[in-house]
Motif scaffolding. Sequence first.
Motif, mmCIF file in Angstrom:
data_model
loop_
_atom_site.group_PDB
_atom_site.id
_atom_site.type_symbol
_atom_site.label_atom_id
_atom_site.label_comp_id
_atom_site.label_asym_id
_atom_site.label_seq_id
_atom_site.Cartn_x
_atom_site.Cartn_y
_atom_site.Cartn_z
ATOM 1 N N THR A 37 -8.912 -55.354 27.629
ATOM 2 C CA THR A 37 -9.424 -53.981 27.692
ATOM 3 C C THR A 37 -9.216 -53.273 26.359
ATOM 4 N N ALA A 38 -8.047 -53.427 25.778
ATOM 5 C CA ALA A 38 -7.773 -52.799 24.481
ATOM 6 C C ALA A 38 -8.701 -53.365 23.411
ATOM 7 N N ASP A 39 -8.919 -54.672 23.419
ATOM 8 C CA ASP A 39 -9.828 -55.289 22.442
ATOM 9 C C ASP A 39 -11.255 -54.784 22.633
ATOM 10 N N ALA A 40 -11.672 -54.643 23.900
ATOM 11 C CA ALA A 40 -13.025 -54.152 24.190
ATOM 12 C C ALA A 40 -13.177 -52.701 23.739
ATOM 13 N N GLU A 41 -12.137 -51.886 23.945
ATOM 14 C CA GLU A 41 -12.183 -50.495 23.491
ATOM 15 C C GLU A 41 -12.296 -50.427 21.972
ATOM 16 N N ASP A 42 -11.482 -51.215 21.298
ATOM 17 C CA ASP A 42 -11.532 -51.231 19.832
ATOM 18 C C ASP A 42 -12.915 -51.633 19.339
ATOM 19 N N ALA A 43 -13.483 -52.666 19.959
ATOM 20 C CA ALA A 43 -14.804 -53.130 19.544
ATOM 21 C C ALA A 43 -15.865 -52.079 19.836
ATOM 22 N N ALA A 44 -15.773 -51.445 21.010
ATOM 23 C CA ALA A 44 -16.779 -50.448 21.385
ATOM 24 C C ALA A 44 -16.707 -49.237 20.469
ATOM 25 N N PHE A 45 -15.508 -48.740 20.205
ATOM 26 C CA PHE A 45 -15.397 -47.575 19.328
ATOM 27 C C PHE A 45 -15.651 -47.941 17.876
ATOM 28 N N GLY A 46 -15.332 -49.162 17.505
ATOM 29 C CA GLY A 46 -15.586 -49.602 16.136
ATOM 30 C C GLY A 46 -17.067 -49.651 15.829
ATOM 31 N N SER A 47 -17.868 -50.010 16.812
ATOM 32 C CA SER A 47 -19.315 -50.079 16.596
ATOM 33 C C SER A 47 -19.938 -48.687 16.519
ATOM 34 N N LEU A 48 -19.235 -47.677 17.015
ATOM 35 C CA LEU A 48 -19.768 -46.323 17.000
ATOM 36 C C LEU A 48 -19.416 -45.559 15.718
ATOM 37 N N VAL A 49 -18.436 -46.061 14.982
ATOM 38 C CA VAL A 49 -17.981 -45.353 13.795
ATOM 39 C C VAL A 49 -19.099 -45.341 12.739
ATOM 40 N N GLY A 50 -19.342 -44.159 12.205
ATOM 41 C CA GLY A 50 -20.332 -43.990 11.138
ATOM 42 C C GLY A 50 -21.757 -43.886 11.629
ATOM 43 N N GLN A 51 -21.984 -43.795 12.896
ATOM 44 C CA GLN A 51 -23.338 -43.696 13.430
ATOM 45 C C GLN A 51 -23.427 -42.502 14.361
ATOM 46 N N PRO A 52 -24.602 -41.970 14.509
ATOM 47 C CA PRO A 52 -24.763 -40.913 15.506
ATOM 48 C C PRO A 52 -24.647 -41.523 16.907
ATOM 49 N N VAL A 53 -23.961 -40.823 17.775
ATOM 50 C CA VAL A 53 -23.703 -41.354 19.120
ATOM 51 C C VAL A 53 -24.469 -40.517 20.130
ATOM 52 N N LYS A 54 -25.135 -41.204 21.025
ATOM 53 C CA LYS A 54 -25.875 -40.530 22.080
ATOM 54 C C LYS A 54 -24.959 -40.382 23.289
ATOM 55 N N ALA A 55 -25.217 -39.381 24.076
ATOM 56 C CA ALA A 55 -24.420 -39.108 25.266
ATOM 57 C C ALA A 55 -24.506 -40.276 26.253
ATOM 58 N N ALA A 56 -25.655 -40.899 26.331
ATOM 59 C CA ALA A 56 -25.826 -42.028 27.260
ATOM 60 C C ALA A 56 -24.886 -43.173 26.880
ATOM 61 N N SER A 57 -24.713 -43.404 25.585
ATOM 62 C CA SER A 57 -23.807 -44.468 25.125
ATOM 63 C C SER A 57 -22.373 -44.142 25.505
ATOM 64 N N LEU A 58 -22.002 -42.858 25.358
ATOM 65 C CA LEU A 58 -20.644 -42.450 25.724
ATOM 66 C C LEU A 58 -20.413 -42.581 27.226
ATOM 67 N N TYR A 59 -21.404 -42.218 28.029
ATOM 68 C CA TYR A 59 -21.272 -42.348 29.486
ATOM 69 C C TYR A 59 -21.156 -43.820 29.891
ATOM 70 N N ARG A 60 -21.923 -44.685 29.223
ATOM 71 C CA ARG A 60 -21.850 -46.114 29.510
ATOM 72 C C ARG A 60 -20.459 -46.638 29.195
ATOM 73 N N LEU A 61 -19.926 -46.254 28.038
ATOM 74 C CA LEU A 61 -18.578 -46.672 27.653
ATOM 75 C C LEU A 61 -17.534 -46.129 28.635
ATOM 76 N N GLN A 62 -17.712 -44.882 29.008
ATOM 77 C CA GLN A 62 -16.781 -44.277 29.955
ATOM 78 C C GLN A 62 -16.795 -45.045 31.272
ATOM 79 N N GLY A 63 -17.959 -45.425 31.740
ATOM 80 C CA GLY A 63 -18.078 -46.202 32.979
ATOM 81 C C GLY A 63 -17.378 -47.552 32.862
ATOM 82 N N GLN A 64 -17.549 -48.194 31.699
ATOM 83 C CA GLN A 64 -16.881 -49.481 31.491
ATOM 84 C C GLN A 64 -15.354 -49.324 31.518
#
Length: 162
Positions: A53-80
Motif C-alpha cells: 500500500t505504501a509503495d502504491a501510494e508513493d507511485a500514485a503520488f509520484g506520477s502526479l507531481v509536476g502535472q495538473p491533477v483532475k478531481a476525478a484522478s484524486l477521487y479514483r486514488l482516494q477510492g483505491q
Amino acid sequence: MKDRDMIARLRDLRSRGERRANEAVIRRYAAAQRAIGEVREAAAAVREHLQRTADAEDAAFGSLVGQPVKAASLYRLQGQFEIAARQTEQLRENEKMAGVTEQRSKAELSAARNDHRASMRAVTKLDGLLQHLTKRTARRRLALAELSEEDERSPLRLPTER
C-alpha cells in the motif's frame, strides 16, 4: 480377587488414562504450534499489505507531481486507498483472531499438561503401592517357608495323656 490384583488392574486402567492424557498433550501441542504459525502468517500478511500500500501510494503520488491533477484522478486514488484501508482492517482483524486462537490453544495445552501430570502422579502412587504390597507378600512367603521348614525339621509330637 486379592488386593494386589485389584490394585494392579487399577494401575493398568490409570496407565491407559495416562497414555490418553499424553496423547491429548501431543495433539494440543500440535494445535498450539499451528496457531503460532497462523499468527506469524497473519502478521506477515499485514506487513506485506502495508508495504504494498505504501509503495502504491508513493507511485500514485509520484506520477502526479509536476502535472495538473483532475478531481476525478484524486477521487479514483482516494477510492483505491479506502479499499486498501479496509483490506488492512480485515487483515488486522484476522491477525487478532489468530492471536485469540493461539491463546486458547495455549490454555488448552496447559490444561492437558495438568491432566497428564495428575494421571502420572496417580500411576506413580499405584506403582509404589504395588511395590510395597509385593515386598510385604514376599516377606510373608519367606516367613511361611521358614515356618514350614521348622515344622518339617522338628520331631512329631504326640499329644501327651494326662
